[in-house]
Design a protein around this motif. Structure first.
Motif, short mmCIF file in Angstrom:
data_model
loop_
_atom_site.label_atom_id
_atom_site.label_comp_id
_atom_site.label_asym_id
_atom_site.label_seq_id
_atom_site.Cartn_x
_atom_site.Cartn_y
_atom_site.Cartn_z
N GLN A 70 11.64 38.14 -118.35
CA GLN A 70 11.00 38.42 -117.06
C GLN A 70 10.47 39.84 -116.99
O GLN A 70 9.55 40.12 -116.25
CB GLN A 70 11.97 38.15 -115.91
CG GLN A 70 13.07 39.16 -115.71
CD GLN A 70 14.12 39.11 -116.81
OE1 GLN A 70 14.25 38.10 -117.50
NE2 GLN A 70 14.86 40.20 -116.99
N ASP A 71 11.07 40.76 -117.78
CA ASP A 71 10.52 42.11 -117.82
C ASP A 71 9.38 42.12 -118.82
O ASP A 71 9.58 42.27 -120.02
CB ASP A 71 11.58 43.15 -118.20
CG ASP A 71 11.03 44.56 -118.09
OD1 ASP A 71 9.81 44.69 -117.82
OD2 ASP A 71 11.80 45.52 -118.26
N THR A 72 8.18 41.91 -118.30
CA THR A 72 7.00 41.85 -119.15
C THR A 72 6.43 43.25 -119.39
O THR A 72 5.31 43.40 -119.87
CB THR A 72 5.96 40.90 -118.53
OG1 THR A 72 5.92 41.11 -117.11
CG2 THR A 72 6.34 39.46 -118.78
N GLY A 73 7.24 44.24 -119.02
CA GLY A 73 7.02 45.59 -119.49
C GLY A 73 5.87 46.37 -118.88
O GLY A 73 5.15 45.91 -118.01
N MET A 74 5.78 47.59 -119.37
CA MET A 74 4.59 48.40 -119.15
C MET A 74 3.84 48.27 -120.47
O MET A 74 4.45 48.33 -121.54
CB MET A 74 5.01 49.85 -118.87
CG MET A 74 3.90 50.70 -118.30
SD MET A 74 4.54 52.26 -117.67
CE MET A 74 3.04 52.89 -116.92
N VAL A 75 2.53 48.07 -120.41
CA VAL A 75 1.81 47.73 -121.64
C VAL A 75 1.30 48.99 -122.35
O VAL A 75 0.53 49.76 -121.77
CB VAL A 75 0.61 46.79 -121.35
CG1 VAL A 75 -0.04 46.35 -122.65
CG2 VAL A 75 1.05 45.58 -120.54
#
Lengths: 283, 177
Positions: A70-75
């Motif tokens: 669910q933590d699709t992060g900072m890209v």
């Protein structure tokens, strides 16, 4: 020399596709490592069971096009742009950020970026991305995206070691970073290690190191040996999957080195959770 | 490995007391998500003596900020790092909270508060958001909607796979690390 023209729209579309792929499809090298460690873990133990959960998680994510985590992060976006490329119809950063926004909206990914570190208002788009550009020769553009969750990002460390430090001092620093992260940041971990350069460059090297497949060693034999030793000593810590013990604490170590100054030996560790996500393409 | 226990929320005292650190549990029933900002607001309300948006007595909080639902009730929804909630946790336990789900270590203060209040800390498989999403039956926003993924959501879960991290005796599976 004629310039090659690339439309900003093409960059936007590529970034979008890469973000969706990276978040939903586990890297083949990481999946292979899960399977290899699964085979080596002792039968009927929690760590073995949890590795199976991680393999199943990747299968569900791929099948249902769901984010692995669910933590699709900072890209982070890494661009290598040939100096003979000319971008038309928009700016490079504008195209990248539009691509990220489209991916995170259409992919139903969590938007985790806040505009100001103190005010903490969510930008609602998961932008801005963190963009790194290297100008290279030629007329090609390569794009890599790396959405990295912050549970593990929070555990990264940089150390400005002495130029007289030994191989063991560097290993100690890396292993200590793993030990401090303990069970908190979703082990088994993958370590991106920057070695040399300046403080800022070293941190960037540690991120870039994570782009290399974890089943490939550094081409320099003495650095490859360092990678192997960091991995071996980290796995002797016995943290294991989810901190439940066993042999799978660190499933990959990638070191990326650069020239440095006579007075120092910077070492940076980008500690990554088991969901190491990235995807690359060339335009 | 010991036998997996099936449990239902709200957690009753007898059931919690039977749990031992390291045991596997499949949890069913209602759990509430809350992470950093929601914890800050809840603890603020407790300090000010304000009314909480949910009754904490006997309940379980899940440290999670889910991804939005594409189909079904929810998107990927694994646990976030529990340690960041440590400063707020003893206050919530004193207010009646009985269970927490997250990943990673807790502070000594939290372990002590768990023991004092007869509560339990569970760990869920971190980074397995798609897998855990399959165990969620429904999801309703309960409070702090403005926080987006950090709002408090009420989840109905079925056989949510957990491991007891800290039991009512304060025994911690991570104490040796």
């Amino acid at each position: 020399m004629k310039l090659r023209e690339i439309q900003a729209r093409t960059i936007e579309k590529t970034v979008k596709e890469l973000c969706i792929k990276a978040n939903t499809l586990l890297r083949e090298d990481v999946l292979q490592a899960f399977r290899a460690f699964f085979d080596k873990e002792e039968e009927n133990t929690l760590p073995k069971k949890m590795l199976k959960v991680l393999i199943e998680n990747s299968e569900i994510a791929e099948e249902k096009k769901l984010p692995l985590c669910q933590d699709t992060g900072m890209v982070a976006v890494f661009i290598e742009m040939g100096q003979d490329v000319h971008i038309l119809g928009g700016s490079l950063s504008g195209a990248i950020n539009s691509g990220v926004e489209e991916a995170y909206t259409e992919g139903y990914f969590r938007k985790s970026v806040v505009k100001d570190p103190l005010m903490r208002d969510n930008t609602g788009t998961n932008t801005p991305a963190v963009i790194h550009v290297d100008i290279t020769e030629g007329d090609k553009m390569s794009i890599s995206v790396m959405p990295k969750g912050f549970g593990s990002e929070n555990k990264g460390k940089i150390g400005m070691l002495n130029p007289t430090c030994t191989q063991d001092d560097i290993i100690d620093f890396c292993v200590e970073t793993v030990k401090k992260a303990g069970p908190d940041a979703c082990p088994p971990y993958i370590l991106g290690v920057g070695l040399g350069g300046t403080m800022d460059q070293c941190a960037l090297l540690s991120k870039k190191a994570l782009l290399r497949p974890i089943n490939e060693s550094n081409p320099e034999p003495h650095i490859a040996e360092l990678e192997e030793k960091i991995k071996e000593r980290s796995n002797a810590l016995g943290i294991g999957v989810m901190g439940l013990g066993g042999i799978s604490t660190v499933i990959g170590v990638n070191v990326k080195e650069a020239p440095t100054h006579i007075a120092g030996c910077p070492v940076a560790v980008s500690l990554c959770c088991h969901a190491l996500r990235s995807a690359s393409a060339e335009i | 490995m010991s036998k997996t226990k099936h449990m239902q929320t709200p957690l009753d005292k007898k059931a919690i007391n039977s749990l031992k650190a390291g045991e596997e549990v499949l949890l069913s029933g209602t759990i509430y998500t809350a992470r950093d900002q929601a914890h800050m607001r809840l603890s603020g309300l407790i300090t000010e003596g304000g009314k909480l948006p949910l009754e904490l007595t006997g309940q379980v909080i899940y440290y999670c900020g889910p991804a939005p639902a594409k189909t079904g009730p929810i998107g990927s929804c694994g646990p976030t790092t529990s340690g960041r909630m440590d400063p707020f946790t003893p206050m919530l336990l004193d207010a009646g909270l009985k269970g927490m789900i997250g990943k990673g270590r807790r502070s000594q203060e939290v372990a002590d508060a768990i023991k004092k209040n007869g509560a339990v800390y569970f760990i869920a498989p971190g980074g397995a958001g798609a897998y855990l999403r399959e165990k969620v039956i429904s999801c309703v926003t309960v409070a702090f909607e403005d926080l987006g993924p950090e709002a408090i959501y009420k989840l109905e879960v079925k056989d949510f796979p957990l491991v007891v991290g800290i039991d009512t005796e304060g025994k911690d599976i991570y104490s040796k690390l």
